[in-house]
Design a protein around this motif. Structure first.
Motif, PDB file in Angstrom:
ATOM      1  N   MET A 107       0.875  -1.176   0.000  1.00 32.81           N
ATOM      2  CA  MET A 107       0.000   0.000   0.000  1.00 32.81           C
ATOM      3  C   MET A 107       0.911   1.224   0.000  1.00 32.81           C
ATOM      4  N   GLN A 119      -0.310   1.653  -4.833  1.00 27.81           N
ATOM      5  CA  GLN A 119      -1.712   1.310  -4.601  1.00 27.81           C
ATOM      6  C   GLN A 119      -2.205   2.268  -3.530  1.00 27.81           C
ATOM      7  N   MET A 261      -5.069  -7.144  -4.272  1.00 29.09           N
ATOM      8  CA  MET A 261      -6.403  -7.497  -4.739  1.00 29.09           C
ATOM      9  C   MET A 261      -6.340  -7.886  -6.219  1.00 29.09           C
ATOM     10  N   MET A 264      -6.824  -2.210  -9.937  1.00 25.83           N
ATOM     11  CA  MET A 264      -7.176  -0.889  -9.426  1.00 25.83           C
ATOM     12  C   MET A 264      -7.374   0.105 -10.553  1.00 25.83           C
ATOM     13  N   GLU A 265      -8.456   0.884 -10.415  1.00 22.21           N
ATOM     14  CA  GLU A 265      -8.936   1.743 -11.504  1.00 22.21           C
ATOM     15  C   GLU A 265      -8.326   3.140 -11.551  1.00 22.21           C
ATOM     16  N   GLU A 299     -12.514  -2.594 -14.283  1.00 25.46           N
ATOM     17  CA  GLU A 299     -11.659  -1.423 -14.006  1.00 25.46           C
ATOM     18  C   GLU A 299     -11.908  -0.331 -15.043  1.00 25.46           C
ATOM     19  N   HIS A 302     -15.035   1.581 -14.235  1.00 30.29           N
ATOM     20  CA  HIS A 302     -14.874   2.517 -13.118  1.00 30.29           C
ATOM     21  C   HIS A 302     -14.575   3.937 -13.603  1.00 30.29           C
ATOM     22  N   LYS A 320     -19.744   2.780  -6.029  1.00 28.20           N
ATOM     23  CA  LYS A 320     -18.936   2.494  -7.217  1.00 28.20           C
ATOM     24  C   LYS A 320     -18.752   0.999  -7.441  1.00 28.20           C
ATOM     25  N   GLU A 321     -18.609   0.216  -6.362  1.00 26.44           N
ATOM     26  CA  GLU A 321     -18.270  -1.193  -6.567  1.00 26.44           C
ATOM     27  C   GLU A 321     -19.479  -2.040  -6.977  1.00 26.44           C
ATOM     28  N   ASN A 374     -10.332  -1.372   4.907  1.00 25.40           N
ATOM     29  CA  ASN A 374      -9.825  -2.432   4.029  1.00 25.40           C
ATOM     30  C   ASN A 374     -10.594  -3.737   4.191  1.00 25.40           C
ATOM     31  N   TYR A 377     -13.965  -4.442   1.652  1.00 31.28           N
ATOM     32  CA  TYR A 377     -13.958  -4.779   0.221  1.00 31.28           C
ATOM     33  C   TYR A 377     -14.445  -6.215   0.108  1.00 31.28           C
ATOM     34  N   TYR A 382     -19.531  -5.728  -2.906  1.00 29.13           N
ATOM     35  CA  TYR A 382     -19.373  -5.930  -4.348  1.00 29.13           C
ATOM     36  C   TYR A 382     -20.561  -6.706  -4.944  1.00 29.13           C
ATOM     37  N   GLN A 821      -3.321  -6.634   5.257  1.00 27.36           N
ATOM     38  CA  GLN A 821      -4.543  -6.829   4.456  1.00 27.36           C
ATOM     39  C   GLN A 821      -4.746  -8.285   4.067  1.00 27.36           C
TER      40      GLN A 821
HETATM   41  N1  ARG Z   1     -11.247  -0.526  -6.464  1.00 27.97           N
HETATM   42  C1  ARG Z   1     -10.556  -1.771  -6.701  1.00 27.97           C
HETATM   43  C2  ARG Z   1     -11.522  -2.610  -7.515  1.00 27.97           C
HETATM   44  O1  ARG Z   1     -12.413  -3.039  -7.543  1.00 27.97           O
HETATM   45  C3  ARG Z   1     -10.223  -2.530  -5.480  1.00 27.97           C
HETATM   46  C4  ARG Z   1      -9.142  -1.912  -4.670  1.00 27.97           C
HETATM   47  C5  ARG Z   1      -9.139  -2.434  -3.312  1.00 27.97           C
HETATM   48  N2  ARG Z   1      -7.887  -2.249  -2.694  1.00 27.97           N
HETATM   49  C6  ARG Z   1      -7.668  -2.455  -1.411  1.00 27.97           C
HETATM   50  N3  ARG Z   1      -6.483  -2.292  -0.984  1.00 27.97           N
HETATM   51  N4  ARG Z   1      -8.589  -2.781  -0.546  1.00 27.97           N
HETATM   52  O2  ARG Z   1     -11.842  -2.847  -8.349  1.00 27.97           O
END
Ligand code: ARG
Ligand code: ZN
Length: 870
Positions: A107, A119, A261, A264-265, A299, A302, A320-321, A374, A377, A382, A821
């Motif tokens: 991170m 990230q 993960m 990332m967008e 992505e 997004h 967004k997700e 964190n 997610y 989602y 994480q």
């Molecule tokens: N926004 C990203 C995605 O879906 C996920 C990023 C999550 N990152 C994290 N470190 N929790 O598509």
């Protein structure tokens, strides 16, 4: 330090623009940030400037160009405070030093295979520089990156490249990137390193030519072709389906091998786990190809749902997700088979989200409190988030939904928005009151629908009595009734749908709306007893209990006009058998299932991919969740194995025919049709080998050796791995030797071994942790070996002697110092422990307690441990 949605306050200070200057260095990267700060008229009067940091070393501070005396600010690794800022607008210059090589959390700014990357979502930017690191502070970023030419010939940032060149008299060079679109810090990214570029271009509907680049490790260029193709198809689809065009001259994707993960967008510079970019027929399975297509699309989508419209705060993550998952699901449905995609999505929803929703980590799609963002997610944010959007579309219809989306884009472009904003766009665009519907965002737990039907021959009516309830979940004892869009059909004796009429009114689009705790629907004009086909297409994410008989289900499995419910009818018959088998130790006679399955195999009108889904029995975790309590995973495994043997034996001739006839011919193609044929054939292989009889094993061995693609090779290896036969070790060794140098393939080798359902597996996994190909520092390796063991090997993770639980707890603890994480995610595998029978439940609880009581835990792991223990 719990954070509550109700405590939201607008930021006290805004950042009109940011200039960042990076001097990249392996251990001492220098970051100079110039922030044009301005007091927010909507903030607290006279508030100090408080900027977040995380582990930062401050070098220098200046205001409007003048160095700042130590007495006028307070700096710690976690915070920079100016108690008395000089004016209501000024430029703050901050210089920090960060060590990307020592950054094992992945991170902020870190290194992966020697390359620099970042990230930042959700709170990683503060590990780079002091900043108001919250999504409602939007700013225009300009990034200058400087590095050794030899170490980092490629320098990438957000937006468009505006300048670049050598630094005279040195071995260094620089690049300047400017992103004209205001964005929050979590969308910032940079990449520097030795990378090969795969180039292409795309012309948008209005004629903008966009340069596309996918950057991969040198030598892997040939593996990025499918990702590039998926990207171009995504860009076209978003124009056609949602009227959304790309808005910069460049769109870059970088594939890295160390990533927490999927991807990332970041604006104009997506960073990907290379698992979701790289594919060749020899190294990637059909599942990998569809994963790449889905994540590339996700992505990219997004860019509008996430970047142009972002989130006000992290409670709104599903804004967004959930929406973007819905969009990528729709994209894949349009590119592939819609019913098969829906079945696959629901399978995964039930496995991941229903499980989460029924345990101690249950939370609303929009949480109201968190300790560590964190950990949110999740499948609920989602996948259930996507289901909520799908229900909106079902309720409002295609046209109403599109109007709502258009209004959302029109109203909120450039905003940091909320779920209320989103829902209001649909309410205002269609004139519908969505107050009750919005409970889907607030109430956690999977609703339970109880449905029974009664036919009145004289009156020609069919009454459907529907009761709904939402089970209690952490922090939510009492629930209100939800608005549930229930798609249904009344199937007549000839297999065709009878008219669906409530009183005198035809039911539009076949969807009724359940709103009350108990409600009856009287359907009229029926001259034969119908079989109700309920929750077609899985129109609502609910658990459904009905009074349908096995005979009704066999009928629906063969005749329902809704493919999802044909699939679901078979699954339901199987589930009931498995539940009884696991509870009593004796599997009831599976005649109904065999009849229904036989009809599906033989039906020439069905495509192979559908058959493969329908004939694959529900997984052990689904059986366990349905049992709900006192689960013995060994008994679940035994029941499922017995049922596989029963089906495999009864339909052996059909499976043999499928196996011989669908043999692949010609060059490999990852398209959905070809993938479906492979899926069905490999399912047949599994059924033919399930007894462990030598012919079945020989067939799997032959396929393993002769396969010309990874789907067939790894499916055959998976079959061998499930059986205690000498062929297993030989095949595993051969596989390793063949793919030794290919980390993503070796991950499959770890997964298959971690999933072996026998006593020796724990020792095998411990041994593999010492294998040179394993590393606790790489998230993909950890997920493949330890993650697969904890989440996909229920009998061995939940060994009665507690050794599986203890091992995973130990691994979480040794990982926590490196990567909190990933450690927290691994610990979340304990979330089903309350379902277990008392002995295993006690050992899981003891392992969780031991973790919880360890001093110095990360916030991530402490949060999961505490919530899991309730
Ligand atoms: N926004 C990203 C995605 O879906 C996920 C990023 C999550 N990152 C994290 N470190 N929790 O598509
Ligand atoms: Zn996303």
């Amino acid at each position: 330090k719990a954070i509550h949605l109700a405590d939201y306050r607008p930021p006290d200070w805004l950042v009109d623009k940011v200039e960042l200057d990076f001097a990249l260095h392996p251990s001492q990267s220098r970051v100079t940030a110039r922030l044009a700060l301005r007091r927010n008229p909507e903030g607290t009067t006279g508030a100090p400037v408080v900027l977040e940091g995380d582990g930062l070393t401050l070098v220098r501070l200046a205001i409007d160009g003048k160095p700042l005396a130590g007495s006028s600010f307070e700096a710690s690794p976690a915070r920079l405070t100016l108690a008395h800022p000089p004016a209501d607008a000024f430029v703050l210059e901050v210089e920090t030093l960060v060590d990307p090589t020592a950054n094992t959390q992945l991170m902020g700014l870190y290194r992966t295979s020697g390359n620099y990357c970042t990230q930042c979502e959700p709170e990683g930017f503060r590990r780079i520089t002091y900043y108001p690191d919250r999504p409602d502070v939007l700013s225009v970023f300009t990034t200058r990156i400087e590095a050794d030419k030899a170490e980092a010939p490629i320098l990438l940032g957000n937006g468009n490249l505006v300048d670049s060149g050598d630094i005279p008299g040195t071995a260094r060079h620089f690049a300047v990137w400017h992103d004209p679109w205001p964005k929050p810090s979590y969308l910032f990214a940079l990449v520097g390193g030795k990378l090969a570029k795969v180039a292409d271009s795309f012309t948008t509907a209005s004629g903008r030519k966009v340069e596309l680049g996918i950057y991969v490790e040198e030598g892997k260029e040939a593996r990025a072709g499918y990702a590039m193709d998926a990207l171009k198809r995504s860009m076209r689809w978003d124009e056609e389906a949602f009227g959304r065009e790309y808005d910069l001259d460049v769109f870059n994707i970088v594939a890295v091998s160390d990533f927490n993960m999927g991807a990332m967008e970041n604006k104009g510079l997506n960073v990907f786990n290379d698992k979701y970019v790289l594919a060749t027929p020899e190294t990637a399975t059909d599942a990998d190809y569809s994963g790449i297509e889905g994540v590339i699309a996700h992505e990219y989508f997004h860019n509008w749902t996430g970047n142009r419209i972002t989130c006000r705060d992290w409670f709104q993550l599903c804004l967004k997700e959930g929406l973007t998952v819905f969009r990528d699901q729709e994209f894949s449905s349009d590119q592939r088979s819609r019913p098969v995609k829906r079945i696959a999505d629901v399978r995964m929803l039930k496995a991941a989200q229903f499980t989460e929703d029924s345990g101690p980590l249950a939370h609303p799609v929009r949480p109201e409190t968190y300790r560590e963002i964190n950990n949110f997610y999740t499948a609920t944010v989602y996948e259930k988030g996507a289901e909520v959007v799908r229900m909106l579309k079902t309720l409002l219809g295609e046209e109403g939904f599109r109007k709502g989306m258009d209004l959302y884009f029109e109203r909120h472009d450039g905003d940091a928005a909320t779920i209320e904003d989103f829902v209001a766009s649909f309410a205002d665009a269609t004139g519908r009151d969505l107050t009750q519907f919005a409970l889907w965002y607030a109430q956690s737990g999977t609703p339970l629908l109880n449905v029974s039907g009664s036919y009145d021959k004289e009156a020609g009516t069919f009454r459907l009595d529907v009761k709904q309830s939402v089970p209690p979940t952490p922090g939510q004892a009492e629930k209100k009734p939800m608005l549930i869009p229930l798609a249904l059909g009344l199937v007549g004796p000839d297999g065709r749908d009878l008219p669906l009429t409530l009183g005198n009114t035809p039911v539009e689009h076949g969807v009724i709306e359940v709103k009350e705790a108990a409600q009856s629907f009287l359907f009229t004009g029926l001259d034969a007893r119908p079989v109700p086909s309920l929750n077609r297409g899985f129109s609502a994410p609910v658990n459904l209990v009905s009074d349908l008989t096995d005979a009704d289900r066999v009928f629906l499995a063969a005749h329902d006009g809704d493919p999802f419910n044909r699939f679901d009818s078979l699954q339901r018959i199987a589930l009931e058998l498995l539940k009884t088998g696991a509870r009593t130790g004796t599997l009831p006679a599976p005649d109904a299932l065999i009849t229904a399955a036989g009809a599906v195999v033989a039906d020439t009108a069905l495509d192979a991919a559908f058959k493969a889904q329908a004939l694959a029995l529900p997984g052990e975790s689904e059986v366990a969740r349905e049992l709900g309590s006192d689960v013995n995973p060994d008994a679940v495994y035994a029941a499922r194995k017995a049922l596989r043997i029963a089906v495999g034996t009864a339909l052996a001739a059909d499976f043999a025919r499928v196996y011989e006839s669908a043999a692949s011919t010609g060059a490999f193609s990852p398209d959905a049709g070809s993938a479906g044929l492979r899926a069905l054939r490999n399912l047949a292989l599994d059924y033919l080998a399930v007894t462990g009889a030598p012919e079945g094993i020989a067939r799997a061995k032959a396929q393993f050796e002769a396969a010309d693609n990874m789907t067939d090779r790894s499916s055959a290896l998976a079959v061998l791995a499930q059986h205690d036969v000498p062929e297993r070790e030989a095949a595993l060794d051969a596989f390793y030797r063949r793919f030794e140098s290919d980390a993503l393939v070796i991950d499959k080798w770890f997964v298959l071994q971690a999933q072996i359902p026998s006593e020796g597996t724990l020792d095998r996994v411990k041994g593999l942790m010492l294998h040179p190909a394993f590393s606790l520092s790489n998230p993909n390796r950890v997920r493949s070996l330890i993650g697969a063991f904890a989440a996909a090997n229920p009998t061995q993770f939940n060994r009665a002697d507690g050794a599986g639980h203890a091992f995973v707890a130990d691994t979480v603890l040794s990982l926590d110092g490196k990567n909190p994480q990933v450690a927290a995610r691994l610990l979340a595998s304990f979330k089903t422990f309350r379902q277990l029978e008392p002995v295993r439940r006690a050992s899981a609880e003891a392992a969780l307690r031991r973790v919880a009581q360890t001093p110095g835990l990360s916030a991530d792991v402490a949060d999961i441990a505490t919530r899991s223990l309730g």
